[in-house]
Design an enzyme around this catalytic site. Structure first.
Site, mmCIF file in Angstrom:
data_model
loop_
_atom_site.group_PDB
_atom_site.id
_atom_site.type_symbol
_atom_site.label_atom_id
_atom_site.label_comp_id
_atom_site.label_asym_id
_atom_site.label_seq_id
_atom_site.Cartn_x
_atom_site.Cartn_y
_atom_site.Cartn_z
ATOM 1 C CG HIS A 1 -1.862 -1.119 1.323
ATOM 2 N ND1 HIS A 1 -1.693 -2.164 2.196
ATOM 3 C CD2 HIS A 1 -3.007 -1.379 0.638
ATOM 4 C CE1 HIS A 1 -2.696 -3.013 2.058
ATOM 5 N NE2 HIS A 1 -3.511 -2.563 1.120
ATOM 6 N N GLY B 1 -3.128 -1.915 -6.752
ATOM 7 C CA GLY B 1 -2.028 -2.854 -6.904
ATOM 8 C C GLY B 1 -2.351 -3.929 -7.930
ATOM 9 C CE LYS C 1 -2.268 -8.995 -2.706
ATOM 10 N NZ LYS C 1 -3.480 -9.876 -2.677
ATOM 11 C CB VAL D 1 5.359 -4.526 -2.959
ATOM 12 C CG1 VAL D 1 6.571 -4.516 -2.022
ATOM 13 C CG2 VAL D 1 5.263 -3.197 -3.710
ATOM 14 C CG LEU E 1 4.500 -7.263 0.610
ATOM 15 C CD1 LEU E 1 4.836 -5.827 0.987
ATOM 16 C CD2 LEU E 1 5.007 -8.211 1.684
ATOM 17 C CB SER E 2 -1.682 -10.459 0.970
ATOM 18 O OG SER E 2 -3.052 -10.601 1.322
ATOM 19 N NE ARG F 1 -8.652 -12.398 2.892
ATOM 20 C CZ ARG F 1 -9.223 -11.475 2.134
ATOM 21 N NH1 ARG F 1 -8.508 -10.847 1.218
ATOM 22 N NH2 ARG F 1 -10.504 -11.173 2.287
#
Length: 302
Positions: free
Chosen positions: A47, A157, A159, A186, A194-195, A197
């Site tokens: 983020h 993002g 992702k 990222v 990256l998450s 969760r």
């Protein structure tokens, strides 16, 4: 284990927090080019990368933190989705945002609310099939945020690749006057995307979850070696996933820019490899371009 955060997370003294549309409009009055970063909070370095990119291009940067109930299914993790506003304030301020918009559910969906925004086609397989109604919830809240903030640019993002595709189609179809900017994923040094969760997983489980990114890289390697058959490319990834018994695969697929599977792939930079799986009770998603590109300044694909 919490997801990675920027090294400095002290709240900026210049960061302003607003919770209502009236406060938001007042705070934005007279500003320059506005960039919006919509989030569900529990922010991490991914983020922060979105916020920093917005900061470089925009005079005013707004970050929204709102856990949107309409994009969670009946058996999904709305109730336990991680929340930490104090932490979020630090990430947002350190990355250079000016405003944090933190409305409650009654502000976004007041009594009598009866409108849903739905995008057909691109919101179907693979993710839309696995999570019926999910993208309706996404597009509904995103359009509301775009109407409230009226940004020049909005940042997402990569992702959540299909989400990005759905938002782009909605903006195009509805003539929303905003530029949709996708920012590369990222990753941890291990390759794990990256998450928020990831916070559900222990360090050891996170290490084993890197099987997802390794499977995606195997598909890329097969394409680089000359394979063009989608089934054969998928098999290269499945062989890697089979090495990890905790993987409960939802999908592994190769799609074009319209989120369509094809029997054969072309050398198109928009072709993407997507994976979703449950590991240790947590649903994780990831994707990469089929044709790798050099790393960008934030550590993801450029």
């Amino acid at each position: 284990m919490k997801p990675s955060t920027p090294s400095s997370t002290a709240p900026s003294p210049n960061l302003r927090v607003v919770t209502t549309p009236a406060e938001l409009r007042a705070a934005l009055a007279g500003g320059g080019r506005v960039g919006l970063v919509p989030t569900m909070g529990y922010l991490h370095e991914g983020h922060a990368a979105l916020i920093r990119q917005a900061r470089r291009a925009c005079g005013v940067v707004v970050v929204s933190v709102f856990v949107n109930p309409k994009q969670f299914g009946a058996n999904e993790d709305l109730g336990r989705y991680p929340r930490d506003l104090e932490r979020d304030l630090g990430v947002v301020g350190a990355a250079g945002a000016d405003l944090l918009f933190h409305p409650d559910a009654a502000t976004i969906y007041p009594a009598g609310y009866a409108t849903t925004v739905s995008v057909s086609g691109v919101s179907g397989p693979p993710e839309g099939t696995s999570r019926p109604g999910h993208f309706d919830g996404v597009t509904t809240v995103v359009l509301k945020l775009l109407n409230l903030v009226q940004p020049d640019r909005v940042y997402f993002g990569e992702k959540d690749w299909q989400q990005l595709a759905v938002v782009r189609r909605m903006v195009r179809d509805l003539n929303v006057p905003v530029e949709v900017v996708g920012v590369p994923t990222v990753r941890e040094a291990s390759g794990l995307a990256l998450s928020s969760r990831n916070s559900y997983l222990t360090p050891g489980q996170q290490a084993r979850a890197t099987v997802l990114s390794r499977a995606l890289r195997a598909v890329q390697a097969a394409a680089a070696a000359g394979e063009r058959g989608a089934a054969q490319l998928r098999q290269a990834g499945l062989e890697v996933l089979a090495q990890e018994p905790e993987v409960q695969l939802d999908y592994l697929t190769v799609v074009d820019s319209d989120m369509q599977e094809r029997a054969r792939v072309e050398n198109d930079p928009m072709t993407r490899v997507l994976v979703a799986a449950r590991m240790f009770g947590v649903r994780l998603i990831d994707n990469v371009p089929l044709w790798p590109v050099p790393l960008g300044p934030e550590g993801g694909e450029a």
